[in-house]
Design an enzyme around this catalytic site. Structure first.
Site, PDB file in Angstrom:
ATOM      1  N   HIS A  34      -6.547   1.817   2.210  1.00 46.88           N
ATOM      2  CA  HIS A  34      -6.020   2.541   3.091  1.00 46.88           C
ATOM      3  C   HIS A  34      -7.173   3.787   3.443  1.00 46.88           C
ATOM      4  O   HIS A  34      -7.669   4.429   2.534  1.00 46.88           O
ATOM      5  CB  HIS A  34      -4.634   3.183   2.930  1.00 46.88           C
ATOM      6  CG  HIS A  34      -4.150   3.726   4.208  1.00 46.88           C
ATOM      7  ND1 HIS A  34      -2.946   2.865   4.767  1.00 46.88           N
ATOM      8  CD2 HIS A  34      -4.225   4.669   4.892  1.00 46.88           C
ATOM      9  CE1 HIS A  34      -2.712   3.602   5.842  1.00 46.88           C
ATOM     10  NE2 HIS A  34      -3.306   4.791   5.849  1.00 46.88           N
ATOM     11  N   HIS A  90      -3.792   0.766   8.509  1.00 47.13           N
ATOM     12  CA  HIS A  90      -4.262   0.404   7.028  1.00 47.13           C
ATOM     13  C   HIS A  90      -5.757  -0.375   7.304  1.00 47.13           C
ATOM     14  O   HIS A  90      -6.445   0.013   6.333  1.00 47.13           O
ATOM     15  CB  HIS A  90      -3.238  -0.616   6.621  1.00 47.13           C
ATOM     16  CG  HIS A  90      -3.716  -1.144   5.176  1.00 47.13           C
ATOM     17  ND1 HIS A  90      -3.437  -0.535   3.949  1.00 47.13           N
ATOM     18  CD2 HIS A  90      -4.499  -2.084   4.508  1.00 47.13           C
ATOM     19  CE1 HIS A  90      -4.236  -1.104   2.942  1.00 47.13           C
ATOM     20  NE2 HIS A  90      -4.553  -1.959   3.463  1.00 47.13           N
ATOM     21  N   CYS A 129       0.461   3.616   3.118  1.00 45.99           N
ATOM     22  CA  CYS A 129       1.118   3.148   4.652  1.00 45.99           C
ATOM     23  C   CYS A 129       2.546   3.766   4.918  1.00 45.99           C
ATOM     24  O   CYS A 129       3.159   4.185   3.892  1.00 45.99           O
ATOM     25  CB  CYS A 129       1.401   1.401   4.786  1.00 45.99           C
ATOM     26  SG  CYS A 129      -0.305   0.835   4.947  1.00 45.99           S
ATOM     27  N   GLN A 188      -9.695  13.127  -0.477  1.00 52.31           N
ATOM     28  CA  GLN A 188      -8.833  13.861  -1.366  1.00 52.31           C
ATOM     29  C   GLN A 188      -9.312  15.044  -1.161  1.00 52.31           C
ATOM     30  O   GLN A 188     -10.383  15.378  -0.533  1.00 52.31           O
ATOM     31  CB  GLN A 188      -9.155  13.228  -2.734  1.00 52.31           C
ATOM     32  CG  GLN A 188      -8.840  11.562  -3.067  1.00 52.31           C
ATOM     33  CD  GLN A 188      -8.856  11.384  -4.352  1.00 52.31           C
ATOM     34  OE1 GLN A 188      -8.557  11.997  -5.289  1.00 52.31           O
ATOM     35  NE2 GLN A 188     -10.076  10.456  -4.490  1.00 52.31           N
ATOM     36  N   HIS A 194      -8.502   7.190   3.472  1.00 52.72           N
ATOM     37  CA  HIS A 194      -7.887   8.372   2.788  1.00 52.72           C
ATOM     38  C   HIS A 194      -9.114   9.236   2.400  1.00 52.72           C
ATOM     39  O   HIS A 194     -10.218   8.547   2.059  1.00 52.72           O
ATOM     40  CB  HIS A 194      -6.714   8.061   2.019  1.00 52.72           C
ATOM     41  CG  HIS A 194      -7.350   7.450   0.780  1.00 52.72           C
ATOM     42  ND1 HIS A 194      -7.517   6.312   0.693  1.00 52.72           N
ATOM     43  CD2 HIS A 194      -7.401   8.022  -0.408  1.00 52.72           C
ATOM     44  CE1 HIS A 194      -8.089   6.054  -0.465  1.00 52.72           C
ATOM     45  NE2 HIS A 194      -7.772   7.177  -1.274  1.00 52.72           N
ATOM     46  N   ASN A 209     -13.941   9.031  -0.450  1.00 47.83           N
ATOM     47  CA  ASN A 209     -14.839   8.071  -1.139  1.00 47.83           C
ATOM     48  C   ASN A 209     -14.434   6.910  -0.322  1.00 47.83           C
ATOM     49  O   ASN A 209     -13.216   6.510  -0.102  1.00 47.83           O
ATOM     50  CB  ASN A 209     -14.279   7.851  -2.665  1.00 47.83           C
ATOM     51  CG  ASN A 209     -14.411   9.164  -3.402  1.00 47.83           C
ATOM     52  OD1 ASN A 209     -15.534   9.599  -3.323  1.00 47.83           O
ATOM     53  ND2 ASN A 209     -13.631   9.369  -4.465  1.00 47.83           N
ATOM     54  N   CYS A 242       0.813  -1.227  -0.012  1.00 45.60           N
ATOM     55  CA  CYS A 242      -0.167   0.104  -0.068  1.00 45.60           C
ATOM     56  C   CYS A 242       0.868   1.322  -0.166  1.00 45.60           C
ATOM     57  O   CYS A 242       1.756   1.477   0.960  1.00 45.60           O
ATOM     58  CB  CYS A 242      -0.826  -0.049   1.535  1.00 45.60           C
ATOM     59  SG  CYS A 242      -1.784   1.513   1.350  1.00 45.60           S
TER      60      CYS A 242
END
Length: 353
Positions: A167, A116, A73, A171, A169, A156, A70
């Site tokens: 992971h 993660h 990470c 934007q 996250h 999302n 990933c």
């Protein structure tokens, strides 16, 4: 909060946001990366008047890597990632495969935690508040870029939404124009102001929802409700009670209460369809006022706009998704299978443990 800005091997900016003021961030990106090459171009649709970003370089972006590869990470030993340090609290960095770049705007990735296997709903209040501070700081910083007119922070969550990295996250998109959805709101705001002799439409909507049956959560400084004309089967709008145009304008009291309200809302979303169901896929979208003068909206200013978050899932019932088919995709007319009043009732029923 401590903020540390650095550069990745290809020149992209990376920013650490730490809970502790004494945290030192001096790890270097050891990857042999070439400078990023982007092909982002914004084109205007002459019939609809909206914008389309054409970004062919995104075809080669990272797609569902195994967990041990990933890129979000922390770097561990010789397993190098987008984050050079071996740990982090919250990190923001320029997207390696941006939809918008240069004169066409900017795209950033926000990593909510180094864990993660976690989700935003798993964060503690202090960590969630740090994410809020990162969103706020980036909104403020990006607003000063000459090419940026509007900043959009969003998450999302889930493969059904199209997420390619598991992971936790989100934007941030910095657009060089006012987005079509925001322009629609501003036009409605201007029309309502004209029809009522100066009344603010956002204030009217919030007042009506507070008096109705679709409120899901109500705190001292925030209110969450299912809107009267919800587009999605389960959709919640989260508003601060005091109208502000953007995240930087929130006062300390609203910032302090936000984690409590938002984490509870996310945890209820994960319980809508029962404990045996996989995590609920969702989109969480912050709506903020554009920057600069608002031309063409009959005297409306950015301070008439109301910051709010829209949270919705594309799952309509257990094991079934809401697809945007002919009416939605072809004519922008949504058909909702779940009455908003029933959705609000369900979200009140599933108070998280």
């Amino acid at each position: 909060m401590k903020k540390t800005s650095t550069r990745l091997a290809d020149g992209r900016e990376l920013i650490y946001y730490d809970l502790r003021d004494d945290t030192v961030r001096d790890a270097e990106d050891r990857r042999p990366l070439d400078p990023t090459v982007t092909t982002s171009e914004v084109r205007r649709d002459p019939l609809l008047g909206d914008a389309v970003a054409v970004a062919s370089h995104r075809q080669g972006r990272t797609y569902h890597p195994p967990a041990d590869e990933c890129p979000l990470c922390p770097t561990r030993g010789e397993r190098l990632s987008e984050i050079p340090d071996s740990s982090y609290d919250v990190v923001v960095f320029e997207n390696r495969f941006p939809s918008l770049a240069g004169d066409s705007g900017r795209c950033e990735v926000v990593c909510f935690t180094s864990d993660h296997d976690a989700s935003f709903a798993d964060l503690g209040p202090e960590q969630a508040r740090l994410v809020l501070e990162a969103w706020t700081d980036r909104t403020s910083e990006l607003s000063h870029l000459p090419s940026v007119e509007q900043v959009f922070c969003f998450e999302n969550r889930g493969a059904e939404i199209g997420v390619t990295l598991g992971h936790p996250h989100g934007q941030i998109y910095a657009y060089p124009f006012t987005t079509p959805r925001t322009a629609l709101m501003l036009r409605s705001l201007a029309a309502h102001r004209e029809a009522t002799g100066g009344e603010n439409l956002f204030d009217t909507v919030l007042e009506r929802e507070l008096a109705g049956e679709r409120v899901v959560l109500a705190g001292e400084h925030w209110v969450a409700f299912v809107p009267y004309a919800a587009h999605w089967p389960y959709e919640v709008h989260l508003y601060p009670r005091r109208r502000v145009p953007d995240l930087p304008a929130l006062d300390e009291a609203a910032r302090t209460e936000f984690p409590q309200i938002y984490l509870e809302l996310l945890r209820r979303f994960d319980r809508i369809f029962g404990d045996g169901e996989p995590p609920t896929p969702y989109i969480a979208a912050w709506h903020q006022a554009p920057f600069g003068p608002l031309e063409g909206f009959d005297g409306v200013t950015r301070h008439d706009f109301a910051l709010h978050l829209e949270l919705f899932t594309i799952r309509r019932t257990s094991g079934k998704l809401k697809f945007l088919a002919g009416s939605e995709s072809g004519m922008s007319v949504f058909i909702n299978d779940v009455p908003p009043e029933r959705a609000a009732e369900r979200l009140r029923e599933v108070a998280s443990s």
